[in-house]
Design an enzyme around this catalytic site. Sequence first.
Site, PDB file in Angstrom:
ATOM      1  N   LYS A   1     -10.082  -0.431  10.879  1.00 12.30           N
ATOM      2  CA  LYS A   1     -10.340  -1.625  10.068  1.00 12.30           C
ATOM      3  C   LYS A   1     -10.593  -2.839  10.970  1.00 12.30           C
ATOM      4  CE  LYS A   1      -7.187  -0.234   6.313  1.00 12.30           C
ATOM      5  NZ  LYS A   1      -8.052   0.481   5.387  1.00 12.30           N
TER       6      LYS A   1
ATOM      7  N   ASP B   1       3.196  -4.555   7.590  1.00 12.33           N
ATOM      8  CA  ASP B   1       1.931  -3.832   7.555  1.00 12.33           C
ATOM      9  C   ASP B   1       0.821  -4.872   7.754  1.00 12.33           C
ATOM     10  OD1 ASP B   1      -0.434  -2.598   6.890  1.00 12.33           O
ATOM     11  OD2 ASP B   1       0.215  -1.899   4.926  1.00 12.33           O
TER      12      ASP B   1
ATOM     13  N   CYS C   1      -5.022   2.941  -3.251  1.00 13.78           N
ATOM     14  CA  CYS C   1      -3.724   3.407  -2.733  1.00 13.78           C
ATOM     15  C   CYS C   1      -2.627   2.383  -3.001  1.00 13.78           C
ATOM     16  CB  CYS C   1      -3.796   3.733  -1.246  1.00 13.78           C
ATOM     17  SG  CYS C   1      -4.915   5.075  -0.884  1.00 13.78           S
TER      18      CYS C   1
ATOM     19  N   HIS D   1       0.872  -1.172   0.000  1.00 15.38           N
ATOM     20  CA  HIS D   1       0.000   0.000   0.000  1.00 15.38           C
ATOM     21  C   HIS D   1       0.916   1.231   0.000  1.00 15.38           C
ATOM     22  CE1 HIS D   1      -2.662   2.988   1.951  1.00 15.38           C
ATOM     23  NE2 HIS D   1      -3.687   2.219   1.637  1.00 15.38           N
TER      24      HIS D   1
ATOM     25  N   GLN E   1      -4.579  -5.182   7.026  1.00 15.81           N
ATOM     26  CA  GLN E   1      -5.637  -6.063   6.530  1.00 15.81           C
ATOM     27  C   GLN E   1      -5.578  -7.447   7.170  1.00 15.81           C
ATOM     28  OE1 GLN E   1      -7.974  -4.941   4.751  1.00 15.81           O
ATOM     29  NE2 GLN E   1      -7.163  -3.116   3.739  1.00 15.81           N
TER      30      GLN E   1
END
Lengths: 419, 158
Positions: free
Chosen positions: A234, A208, A376, A132, A211
């Site tokens: 999220k 990261d 993104c 991202h 998600q």
Amino acid sequence: MSDLASIREIDAFAESLRKDFPILHRTVHDRPLVYLDSAASSQRPEAVIEAMDTYYRTYHSNIHRGAHTLGEEATAAYDGARTKIARFVNSPTPEQIVFTKNVTEALNLVAHSWGRANLGEGDRILLSTMEHHANIVPWFMVAEMTGATVEWVPISDDGVLDLDALARMLRGASVLACTAVSNVVGTLNPIADICAMARGEGVVSVVDAAQYTPHQVTDVVAIGADFLGFTGHKALGPTGVGVLWGRSDLLDSMPPFLGGGEMIEHVDYDGFSTAPVPAKFEAGTMPIAEVIGLGVAVDYLADVGMDRVRDHDVAILRYALAALTDAFGAKIRILGPLDPEQRSGLVSFELGDVHPHDISTILDQEGVAIRAGHHCAKPLHARFGVTASARASFQFYNTTAEVDQLVHALDIALELFGL
Amino acid sequence: MPQLDDLYKEVILDHYRRPRRRGTIDVPPATHARGYNPLCGDEIDMYVSVGDSGEIDAIAFEGKGCAISQASASMLTERVQGGTVADFGDAFDRFKAMLGLGDDDGPAFSTDEELGRQLGDAEALQAVREFPSRIKCATLAWNTLDQALAGRESFEET
């Protein structure tokens, strides 16, 4: 388990939890809302909203200062949330949990604090091709400041990271920034293996998990990253709060990121000294209500059970991949691996020559909310030769009936475009 | 409730599928500008060549994007080819007013016939006004042409 039994089970699970999410009961254009955009931002349960409301109504005040009752209650709730989140990700200590405003700030903190102190001319920063922008741009910025270079770890045509190339590229590199789950192709990377490979080469790993954390057990010890970031909104929490988890020795050795109140030990006319971690990285008044809300959100997730969340995820992905392929055949191009076990939470696709932005408008008229655009992740879209894609993303509150409604609305889009 | 049939009219899909004046023109004599819609990642390249007396001799565009942005670009090039720069300025004001972007002193409401005369096929984009998240798709090509023409002025000044 037969397909029918599996569908019943997914839906019973989702239905038993939907009642906790007030927003899921609204309508859009006179149709029941079908919210398939949880990868952009999930919805949050009543308990999270209530916890933040209670804080503002009954014990709001600043934290870690002042000796009055409200301050003590707010401080206890804030620090308590840190402990809950530490437990949720199996952090060895609560102090390794640093609050930020989102995962973007968490990744920027690592790039600017660790990166600027440790990178220089000739150092190599590795990024996966499925990052991202939040895990790309800070590294470009730091590369420019330090003279380090950025290199891209390739992926296959079905969106799987090339581990052989990674192994070669890791030799002599300084840092690897890699997502645990792609927000576009949905690939669930073997992140523990990737971090172990990096560790073997003495390369610092920055994960990261934006998600990843909302969909399966996040165990920072098992993953073995040096840094891992995720965002609250999220993961059923509020906007405005994110988390950076880091290895203690690294966090201790790093210079501060933002300067201000709360992050100092001492300030005089000549300079300052920093407070210990995590206060060192939490300058100024923090998003207190949001941190408290996120603490309740991870409690909620833990009560639901992250293993069950993952089971639902795989089951609804299997259902959705089959439903989309059955309905649209050659007209649909699904990005990423087709095996639901290799995916997490989302399906991005192209449908005929209907642009994702048009798909999104048409679906909205049917009450179906999806994401359209480059998500993104422009370099990744360029890798697949598309400028944009449509993305349906799921959480445990989604049912197979909602997937059916998605298929129905996509049918309308095709009809409108004469396909 | 806004209707999808009003948004995706046949003439719009026709321009989307068979864009007029897609291509490039050599720079110079043409000037060029690139417009982005950061929301969806769409890009449009606009090329325009203007004669001594301000007439638009040649215009072309390239780009990828949604039906609204591509149709709007195609309709725009068809509308302004052969006209003058001032003529484009008037049409642009009218186009913005049609989408609810004009200021209070902007052009008064037109009939459909008037709009058709002023905007050509671009009149068919009227319904975009009812879909606020799509207005930027419709105006992308127009803003980009405006920039390309502004680039021509600064080019001439130097």
